[in-house]
Structure formats: C-alpha cells, structure tokens
Motif scaffolding. Sequence first.
Motif, PDB file in Angstrom:
ATOM      1  N   UNK A 110       0.823  -1.210   0.000  1.00 55.91           N
ATOM      2  CA  UNK A 110       0.000   0.000   0.000  1.00 55.91           C
ATOM      3  C   UNK A 110       0.859   1.263   0.000  1.00 55.91           C
ATOM      4  N   UNK A 111       1.991   1.213   0.694  1.00 53.62           N
ATOM      5  CA  UNK A 111       2.886   2.375   0.727  1.00 53.62           C
ATOM      6  C   UNK A 111       3.512   2.631  -0.642  1.00 53.62           C
ATOM      7  N   UNK A 112       3.627   1.601  -1.446  1.00 55.36           N
ATOM      8  CA  UNK A 112       4.224   1.743  -2.776  1.00 55.36           C
ATOM      9  C   UNK A 112       3.224   2.211  -3.844  1.00 55.36           C
ATOM     10  N   UNK A 113       1.937   2.181  -3.543  1.00 51.99           N
ATOM     11  CA  UNK A 113       0.928   2.542  -4.547  1.00 51.99           C
ATOM     12  C   UNK A 113       1.093   3.972  -5.068  1.00 51.99           C
ATOM     13  N   UNK A 114       1.240   4.988  -4.210  1.00 53.88           N
ATOM     14  CA  UNK A 114       1.388   6.342  -4.765  1.00 53.88           C
ATOM     15  C   UNK A 114       2.621   6.490  -5.665  1.00 53.88           C
ATOM     16  N   UNK A 115       3.734   5.888  -5.270  1.00 55.77           N
ATOM     17  CA  UNK A 115       4.952   5.975  -6.091  1.00 55.77           C
ATOM     18  C   UNK A 115       4.748   5.272  -7.430  1.00 55.77           C
ATOM     19  N   UNK A 116       4.119   4.112  -7.395  1.00 53.34           N
ATOM     20  CA  UNK A 116       3.868   3.368  -8.624  1.00 53.34           C
ATOM     21  C   UNK A 116       2.923   4.144  -9.539  1.00 53.34           C
ATOM     22  N   UNK A 117       1.897   4.723  -8.954  1.00 52.40           N
ATOM     23  CA  UNK A 117       0.939   5.512  -9.740  1.00 52.40           C
ATOM     24  C   UNK A 117       1.626   6.698 -10.401  1.00 52.40           C
ATOM     25  N   UNK A 118       2.453   7.417  -9.628  1.00 50.77           N
ATOM     26  CA  UNK A 118       3.183   8.566 -10.199  1.00 50.77           C
ATOM     27  C   UNK A 118       4.062   8.128 -11.362  1.00 50.77           C
TER      28      UNK A 118
END
Length: 154
Positions: A110-118
């Motif tokens: 879940x912590x990696x979702x924003x980075x992956x989305x960006x």
Amino acid sequence: MVKDCKRRCRTGWLVGCLLVLAGCTTELAYNTLPFWIHYYLDDIVDLTATQSRQVKADLDAVQQWHSVEELPRLADRLTLIAAQSTERQTWDQLRDHQAGFKTRIQATLNALIPATTRLLQSLDDRQAERLIQFLKDEIAEAQARRDQQSPQEG
C-alpha cells in the motif's frame, strides 16, 4: 582432545563469520534496495532525468517509512515466534503469525501505490510499450517454466 578443541574452534569461527556475513548482507541489501529498484526500473523503461529523481525520492521515502514503521513490527513478530518456538504451536498461533506477516506485506505494498501511480502516469508511449513488452516476456517465461514442470511438481 586438542584436535577436537581445534575443530570446535574452527567450526565456531566459521559459524560466527557466516552469521556476521549474513547479517551484513541482509542490512546491505535492505539499505541499498532503493538503488537497485531504481536501477532495475531504469533498465526496463529508460527513465528521464525528472522521472529518475521522482522514483529515487519516492523509493527513499517508502524505505524511510518502512524502517520506522514496519521493521519494528516485523521484529516484534519474529521475537514472538522465537519465544513460542520452544513450545508446541497451535494452528491458531500459526494462522496468527501468517496473518501478521500478510498484514505487514499489505502495508508495504500500500505504501508503494502512490509511487507506482506517479511513475506509471509519467511514462510516455515508448516507455509504456517497453514496460508492456517486458511484462509480456516475463509472463511467457513463467508459463514456459510452468509447462516444463512435471505433474508432480505443479
């Protein structure tokens, strides 16, 4: 007797050195993980300078969060497992450990979702095609390995 003592000393030194090496390797791998993930991503999609800076910043932020929030929770779980290891484990205890690790893994993902989305939003068409082709190749290789397994292995 002397020969047995020398053998025990050598064995002790060897085990000690292996434990130190394993600990150092684990810490080295954890501390350099953002570098290696960035390197791997850049190799797949050929990041621009702006994308590269963003990916590095995102990975560093996730690792910082993980080391402060998640590692202590993982350490607590491992301490509990070690404390219970001398007694017979019940199925409920084993399920609890499994659920605990699953929760920690989910929190990390879940912590990696924003980075992956960006990152995905920043890819141009060429980079997106490279990523799609890479994923197709990985899936094809996994399917080929699966197809080579005997029915007993699968």
